[in-house]
Design an enzyme around this catalytic site. Structure first.
Site, PDB file in Angstrom:
ATOM      1  N   LYS A  26       1.967  -6.439  -5.228  1.00 18.09           N
ATOM      2  CA  LYS A  26       1.455  -6.519  -3.850  1.00 18.09           C
ATOM      3  C   LYS A  26       2.295  -7.509  -3.050  1.00 18.09           C
ATOM      4  O   LYS A  26       2.665  -8.571  -3.566  1.00 18.09           O
ATOM      5  CB  LYS A  26      -0.010  -6.962  -3.914  1.00 18.09           C
ATOM      6  CG  LYS A  26      -0.735  -7.018  -2.590  1.00 18.09           C
ATOM      7  CD  LYS A  26      -2.208  -7.353  -2.818  1.00 18.09           C
ATOM      8  CE  LYS A  26      -3.008  -7.473  -1.549  1.00 18.09           C
ATOM      9  NZ  LYS A  26      -4.441  -7.755  -1.794  1.00 18.09           N
ATOM     10  N   SER A  53      -7.958  -4.663   0.109  1.00 22.60           N
ATOM     11  CA  SER A  53      -6.705  -4.776   0.815  1.00 22.60           C
ATOM     12  C   SER A  53      -5.501  -4.324  -0.011  1.00 22.60           C
ATOM     13  O   SER A  53      -4.439  -4.076   0.533  1.00 22.60           O
ATOM     14  CB  SER A  53      -6.488  -6.232   1.229  1.00 22.60           C
ATOM     15  OG  SER A  53      -6.370  -7.053   0.085  1.00 22.60           O
ATOM     16  N   SER A  85     -10.735  -6.559  -3.329  1.00 25.34           N
ATOM     17  CA  SER A  85      -9.485  -5.866  -2.981  1.00 25.34           C
ATOM     18  C   SER A  85      -8.742  -5.215  -4.143  1.00 25.34           C
ATOM     19  O   SER A  85      -7.770  -4.496  -3.907  1.00 25.34           O
ATOM     20  CB  SER A  85      -8.535  -6.818  -2.275  1.00 25.34           C
ATOM     21  OG  SER A  85      -8.938  -6.962  -0.955  1.00 25.34           O
TER      22      SER A  85
END
Ligand code: GLN
Length: 475
Positions: free
Chosen positions: A76, A151, A175
């Site tokens: 990420k 997210s 997330s």
């Protein structure tokens, strides 16, 4: 081309020469190119990945390769990786390059994993749909009109669409687990402190955790063996024995399971409820002891989460001021205007909303009414879990109240968006681990996730039940 079931099988194929790592990496790179419309990646490290494949292949031949040899991993874009871009999907960091590597990422590399790229996410990990990214929306590969969750949307999609073997996400309030549920894969948020946060761009420091997305329990367990542990660079990481998660997976201990009644109340989609309760019924038939438990403070979790995380975020994000990192506005007359214009132009709407909320709840006059009170409620929420875990080993809940929603459906209504975290934020408030596992699809063919929660540092138990359910479903 990925005809292996998990990393163990992949490594055997690599060792026997039946699979070429270079070809495997090229396969993923081609997939990434072919599925560009998903927008899962902010950056792809094409040549580097092929070069690493080459050197890892040599190590495999020499029998000197690490535990994750050849595992292709996407990370990420909130995690530092030296000499690579780190943007947090924000305009304020669009041109920023990492000066060092996050401990968790370094541990992957030390075990010969291959980092294929950095994935798209909500700006500074704030969001539940990946619609708050300066790099644009990410599409759910199961249905491209829907969000992948957030997210860590890009990380979930990278695994679900077969663009890599495993990916890293971060979980401050769901997330990892929520996008895993929306995309039909496995996602683990470890115990707070189990994995070093060094090199993770802080959103809410007392909530943030790094964890893996994968296609099976085995790979999740294996990656956790590698990335867990105390790190001198993160004083909140905790010295604890790291169990050999992989080898204890099949120990069928018939753990005691609790069903928190508040997680099956109003607002939960009927099809999700039925799917979860069907699994619970099967477990009962197999001899698992199942009992209803109560987490009475559940109704306060969302409010508590959004007060405390915005407070922490407002302080953490103060460092992005145009002076030290990334973007600086060029229209200013004095220092104050430079800060103001850089932050106004550099941050997106949701990030600004949270900085303002957080500043408000911390401001003198409101501190006691909001921040201090929420800290006390956080403690009570933790006590709810402590009480439940006196009676049972694990809790089973839905991961999300609905399946993946349509792109645009909630983006104008932050409250509705925040409510999609209703079952996940509690684990971060209590610091406990949680895993979402895919258990099938609804009548519209959209994935459903089941969440397993345990007491702190009992990931091993989660893996055992997750493995059992995984094997039952696939048999
Ligand atoms: N969706 C939640 C939020 O917007 C969780 C985010 C996260 O876990 N990083 O805060």
């Amino acid at each position: 081309m990925t005809f292996y079931k998990n990393h163990k099988e992949k490594l055997e194929l690599l060792k026997s020469g039946k699979l070429s790592l270079t070809e495997n990496v090229k396969f993923f790179l081609k997939n990434i190119g072919d599925q560009k419309d998903l927008n899962a990646f902010n950056f792809v490290f094409n040549e580097e990945a092929i070069q690493s494949a080459d050197s890892v292949e040599q190590k495999i031949k020499n029998n000197s390769a690490g535990k994750l040899a050849g595992m292709v991993i996407a990370i990420k874009d909130v995690l530092a990786y030296k000499d690579h871009p780190l943007t947090c999907s924000s305009n304020i960091l669009k041109n920023f390059t990492s000066l060092y590597t996050a401990t968790a990422v370094q541990k992957l590399i030390d075990e010969d994993a291959i980092i294929i790229g950095k994935t798209n996410c909500d700006e500074f990990a704030m969001g539940s749909s990946n619609e708050n990214s300066a790099f644009g929306n990410v599409l759910n590969p199961v249905d491209k009109t829907r969000v992948p969750g957030g997210s860590s949307g890009g990380s979930a999609v990278a695994v679900a669409a077969n663009l890599c073997d495993v990916s890293f996400g971060t979980d401050t309030g769901g997330s990892i687990r929520q996008p895993a549920a929306f995309c039909g894969i496995f996602g683990l948020k470890p115990t707070y402190g189990r994995v070093s946060r060094f090199g993770l761009t802080a959103f809410a420091s007392s909530f943030d955790s790094i964890g893996p997305f994968s296609k099976n329990v085995e790979d999740t367990a294996l990656v956790m063996e590698v990335i867990s542990g105390k790190d001198l660079n993160d004083s909140t990481s905790i010295e604890k024995i790291i169990p050999n998660f992989s080898s204890s997976l099949s120990k069928d201990k018939k753990l005691k399971i609790g069903i928190p009644k508040e997680y099956f109340a109003d607002g939960l989609d009927e099809e999700i409820k039925t799917a979860i309760l069907n699994i619970v019924d099967e477990l009962k038939l197999e001899g698992y002891e199942v009992k209803e438990v109560s987490l009475p403070k559940t109704e306060y979790t969302i409010a508590t989460y959004y007060i405390l995380t915005t407070a922490e975020a407002s302080s953490n994000l103060a460092r992005f001021d145009g002076a030290r990192y990334g973007f600086r506005a060029n229209d200013y007359k004095n220092l104050k205007e430079m800060y103001l214009n850089s932050r106004t132009q550099g941050f997106g709407t949701e990030v600004k909303r949270r900085i303002m909320l957080g500043t408000y709840v911390l401001s003198s006059g409101y501190y006691d009414a909001y921040y201090r009170k929420a800290q006390k409620v956080r403690r009570l929420i933790k006590e709810d879990f402590d009480n439940a875990f006196k009676q049972v080993d694990l809790l089973i809940t839905p991961t999300t109240p609905t399946v993946a929603f349509k792109i645009g459906e909630k983006s104008d209504d932050p409250l509705q968006m925040y409510l999609s975290d209703i079952y996940t934020t509690s684990a971060n408030l209590a610091g406990i681990p949680g895993m979402s596992i895919p258990i099938g699809k609804n009548s519209e063919n959209l994935p459903i996730g089941l969440q397993i929660l345990s007491q702190q540092f009992e990931e091993e138990k989660i893996f055992q039940l997750a493995k059992h359910i995984q094997d039952e479903i696939s048999s």
